[in-house]
Design a protein around this motif. Sequence first.
Motif, PDB file in Angstrom:
ATOM      1  N   GLY A  39      60.026 -76.860 -63.287  1.00  0.00           N
ATOM      2  CA  GLY A  39      59.182 -75.666 -63.323  1.00  0.00           C
ATOM      3  C   GLY A  39      58.622 -75.319 -61.959  1.00  0.00           C
ATOM      4  N   GLN A  40      59.293 -75.755 -60.910  1.00  0.00           N
ATOM      5  CA  GLN A  40      58.803 -75.527 -59.553  1.00  0.00           C
ATOM      6  C   GLN A  40      59.830 -74.730 -58.750  1.00  0.00           C
ATOM      7  N   GLU A  41      59.461 -73.509 -58.417  1.00  0.00           N
ATOM      8  CA  GLU A  41      60.247 -72.712 -57.477  1.00  0.00           C
ATOM      9  C   GLU A  41      59.538 -72.761 -56.123  1.00  0.00           C
ATOM     10  N   ASN A  42      59.969 -71.885 -55.195  1.00  0.00           N
ATOM     11  CA  ASN A  42      59.332 -71.825 -53.879  1.00  0.00           C
ATOM     12  C   ASN A  42      59.372 -73.188 -53.180  1.00  0.00           C
ATOM     13  N   ILE A  43      60.541 -73.818 -53.216  1.00  0.00           N
ATOM     14  CA  ILE A  43      60.692 -75.181 -52.718  1.00  0.00           C
ATOM     15  C   ILE A  43      60.470 -75.280 -51.214  1.00  0.00           C
ATOM     16  N   GLY A  44      60.862 -74.239 -50.475  1.00  0.00           N
ATOM     17  CA  GLY A  44      60.659 -74.271 -49.030  1.00  0.00           C
ATOM     18  C   GLY A  44      59.195 -74.442 -48.678  1.00  0.00           C
ATOM     19  N   ALA A  45      58.371 -73.658 -49.356  1.00  0.00           N
ATOM     20  CA  ALA A  45      56.929 -73.758 -49.104  1.00  0.00           C
ATOM     21  C   ALA A  45      56.380 -75.112 -49.546  1.00  0.00           C
ATOM     22  N   LEU A  46      56.893 -75.638 -50.655  1.00  0.00           N
ATOM     23  CA  LEU A  46      56.436 -76.939 -51.147  1.00  0.00           C
ATOM     24  C   LEU A  46      56.699 -78.032 -50.121  1.00  0.00           C
ATOM     25  N   ILE A  47      57.932 -78.058 -49.590  1.00  0.00           N
ATOM     26  CA  ILE A  47      58.279 -79.084 -48.610  1.00  0.00           C
ATOM     27  C   ILE A  47      57.445 -78.913 -47.351  1.00  0.00           C
ATOM     28  N   SER A  48      57.294 -77.666 -46.899  1.00  0.00           N
ATOM     29  CA  SER A  48      56.503 -77.393 -45.708  1.00  0.00           C
ATOM     30  C   SER A  48      55.060 -77.846 -45.881  1.00  0.00           C
TER      31      SER A  48
ATOM     32  N   PRO B 189      58.832 -70.657 -40.517  1.00  0.00           N
ATOM     33  CA  PRO B 189      59.593 -70.263 -41.713  1.00  0.00           C
ATOM     34  C   PRO B 189      60.055 -71.489 -42.494  1.00  0.00           C
ATOM     35  N   ALA B 190      60.014 -71.385 -43.825  1.00  0.00           N
ATOM     36  CA  ALA B 190      60.501 -72.460 -44.698  1.00  0.00           C
ATOM     37  C   ALA B 190      61.330 -71.808 -45.790  1.00  0.00           C
ATOM     38  N   ILE B 191      62.631 -72.045 -45.759  1.00  0.00           N
ATOM     39  CA  ILE B 191      63.572 -71.287 -46.583  1.00  0.00           C
ATOM     40  C   ILE B 191      64.335 -72.215 -47.507  1.00  0.00           C
ATOM     41  N   ARG B 192      64.362 -71.876 -48.795  1.00  0.00           N
ATOM     42  CA  ARG B 192      65.170 -72.664 -49.741  1.00  0.00           C
ATOM     43  C   ARG B 192      66.607 -72.151 -49.750  1.00  0.00           C
ATOM     44  N   VAL B 193      67.569 -73.086 -49.770  1.00  0.00           N
ATOM     45  CA  VAL B 193      68.981 -72.739 -49.910  1.00  0.00           C
ATOM     46  C   VAL B 193      69.464 -73.322 -51.237  1.00  0.00           C
ATOM     47  N   GLU B 194      70.000 -72.454 -52.104  1.00  0.00           N
ATOM     48  CA  GLU B 194      70.512 -72.900 -53.400  1.00  0.00           C
ATOM     49  C   GLU B 194      71.985 -72.529 -53.497  1.00  0.00           C
ATOM     50  N   ALA B 195      72.836 -73.506 -53.570  1.00  0.00           N
ATOM     51  CA  ALA B 195      74.269 -73.281 -53.753  1.00  0.00           C
ATOM     52  C   ALA B 195      74.790 -74.324 -54.734  1.00  0.00           C
TER      53      ALA B 195
ATOM     54  N   VAL C 266      65.328 -77.826 -35.805  1.00  0.00           N
ATOM     55  CA  VAL C 266      65.313 -77.395 -37.205  1.00  0.00           C
ATOM     56  C   VAL C 266      65.344 -78.625 -38.112  1.00  0.00           C
ATOM     57  N   MET C 267      64.565 -78.570 -39.175  1.00  0.00           N
ATOM     58  CA  MET C 267      64.640 -79.628 -40.188  1.00  0.00           C
ATOM     59  C   MET C 267      65.408 -79.114 -41.397  1.00  0.00           C
ATOM     60  N   VAL C 268      66.290 -79.964 -41.953  1.00  0.00           N
ATOM     61  CA  VAL C 268      66.941 -79.683 -43.230  1.00  0.00           C
ATOM     62  C   VAL C 268      66.537 -80.787 -44.198  1.00  0.00           C
ATOM     63  N   GLY C 269      65.903 -80.401 -45.286  1.00  0.00           N
ATOM     64  CA  GLY C 269      65.495 -81.383 -46.290  1.00  0.00           C
ATOM     65  C   GLY C 269      66.082 -81.039 -47.644  1.00  0.00           C
TER      66      GLY C 269
ATOM     67  N   ARG D 296      55.075 -80.729 -35.130  1.00  0.00           N
ATOM     68  CA  ARG D 296      54.849 -79.433 -34.469  1.00  0.00           C
ATOM     69  C   ARG D 296      56.059 -78.961 -33.660  1.00  0.00           C
ATOM     70  N   ASP D 297      57.019 -79.858 -33.409  1.00  0.00           N
ATOM     71  CA  ASP D 297      58.225 -79.477 -32.676  1.00  0.00           C
ATOM     72  C   ASP D 297      59.218 -78.697 -33.537  1.00  0.00           C
ATOM     73  N   ILE D 298      59.088 -78.821 -34.859  1.00  0.00           N
ATOM     74  CA  ILE D 298      60.033 -78.168 -35.776  1.00  0.00           C
ATOM     75  C   ILE D 298      59.733 -76.670 -35.834  1.00  0.00           C
ATOM     76  N   GLN D 299      60.793 -75.862 -35.684  1.00  0.00           N
ATOM     77  CA  GLN D 299      60.613 -74.410 -35.597  1.00  0.00           C
ATOM     78  C   GLN D 299      60.973 -73.672 -36.878  1.00  0.00           C
ATOM     79  N   VAL D 300      61.767 -74.288 -37.749  1.00  0.00           N
ATOM     80  CA  VAL D 300      62.111 -73.696 -39.038  1.00  0.00           C
ATOM     81  C   VAL D 300      62.586 -74.820 -39.952  1.00  0.00           C
ATOM     82  N   LEU D 301      62.365 -74.642 -41.247  1.00  0.00           N
ATOM     83  CA  LEU D 301      62.747 -75.666 -42.233  1.00  0.00           C
ATOM     84  C   LEU D 301      63.663 -75.040 -43.275  1.00  0.00           C
ATOM     85  N   TYR D 302      64.784 -75.690 -43.534  1.00  0.00           N
ATOM     86  CA  TYR D 302      65.677 -75.283 -44.625  1.00  0.00           C
ATOM     87  C   TYR D 302      65.601 -76.339 -45.728  1.00  0.00           C
ATOM     88  N   GLY D 303      65.201 -75.910 -46.912  1.00  0.00           N
ATOM     89  CA  GLY D 303      65.068 -76.822 -48.040  1.00  0.00           C
ATOM     90  C   GLY D 303      66.212 -76.637 -49.028  1.00  0.00           C
TER      91      GLY D 303
END
Length: 390
Positions: free
Chosen positions: A62-71, A82-88, A112-115, A45-52
């Motif tokens: 066949g799985q998109e929406n990775i931020g939501a999946l991890i969350s 917020p749970a946001i996927r970063v693709e680079a 912030v969590m980065v996974g 509950r301490d985490i305020q935003v997640l970057y996946g």
Amino acid sequence: MKALSDVYIIGAGETKFGELWERSLRELAVEAGLKAIENAGIFSRDIQVLYGSNSLAGIINGQENIGALISDFSGIAENHIPAIRVEASTASGGAAVRQASLAIKSGEYDVVMVGGVEKMTDVYGSEIIDLTSSVLDREWEAFFGATPASLAAITARKYMADFGVDKEALAMMSVNDHLNASKNPDAQFKNKISVEQAMGATPVAEPLNLMDCSPVSDGAAAIILASEKYVKKNKIDGIRIAGSADAQDYLAVHSRKSLYALDSARIAGKAALEKAHVKLEDISFAELHDSYSIYGLIELEELGFAERGHAKDLVFDDIKLGGRIPINPSGGLKAKGNPFGATGVGQFVEAYRQLKGKCGERQVKGPKYALLHSMAGTGSMSVVHIVGGE
């Protein structure tokens, strides 16, 4: 003008890297995330935003929406953060950490969590070659048969011819990776290899063979970042992210100034050092994006550890754990493994543990600063972080 907050790593965790056929994408993400949370001594509950961080789940799993999946499967969806996927591409991990770091610096968030996660062994046979070639220019490179390995081989041929570098120098990058990985319980390959074995392995794309190429890997890694205010308030002994920078280059190799120039690495590395107010001589060890051994050699030069054509002089002694500049104490991409979305985040897990003195047999002596390099494809983008210091 209000000073920007410093950013600290306060927890880290990762799964084993390897062929994890019995584990799903979400299981890997959850394991790494929970390990990081536990290691940080915080509650979800301490985490305020997640970057996946993820590169290929859409086309492999066949799985998109990775931020939501991890969350969701980390048990924090109920918190509605917020749970946001970063693709680079293959630099997704480094890019995700940089975006998370900037979010804290802006003052918007304190924790912030980065996974990062990737599941690459779920496809059959050579299909993975086509899928991983999506990190190249599909129209001008992959369509005509180029693959990541073949482009690395072309780079190697030109570099070796122009600077009189022999195959043994490339092989030593892999020998060093395997030696370090033999001391890392999370590594995909824990076997030591000799230079003769490295040079005599099965050819992949001449002059590169199996021991010059990072493997197909599954795995996940996660870190918890926190603001200076949060660290001081809770009296946490975190590891500071001292500098961070990224740089872009042309997507296709043929558009660049030369076949072996990794301008993105050179520019991002110089900028990260300047932001950290750190000299290259202050770096205690580095984790490089050596998806192919030739890139490890060239990155040593682009990042300033050697003059052009002279990285070959470092690979026999200087890059060892007890050498002048230890390279890839984790085992690097060749031996620790290379699950694209997790690779860059895993470099931070290694740096956090090294700077905390928690790496056992592979511990670098008295580390102060680490340089972490994450690279997309054949060099179209680089992200460099300097971690450590007061």
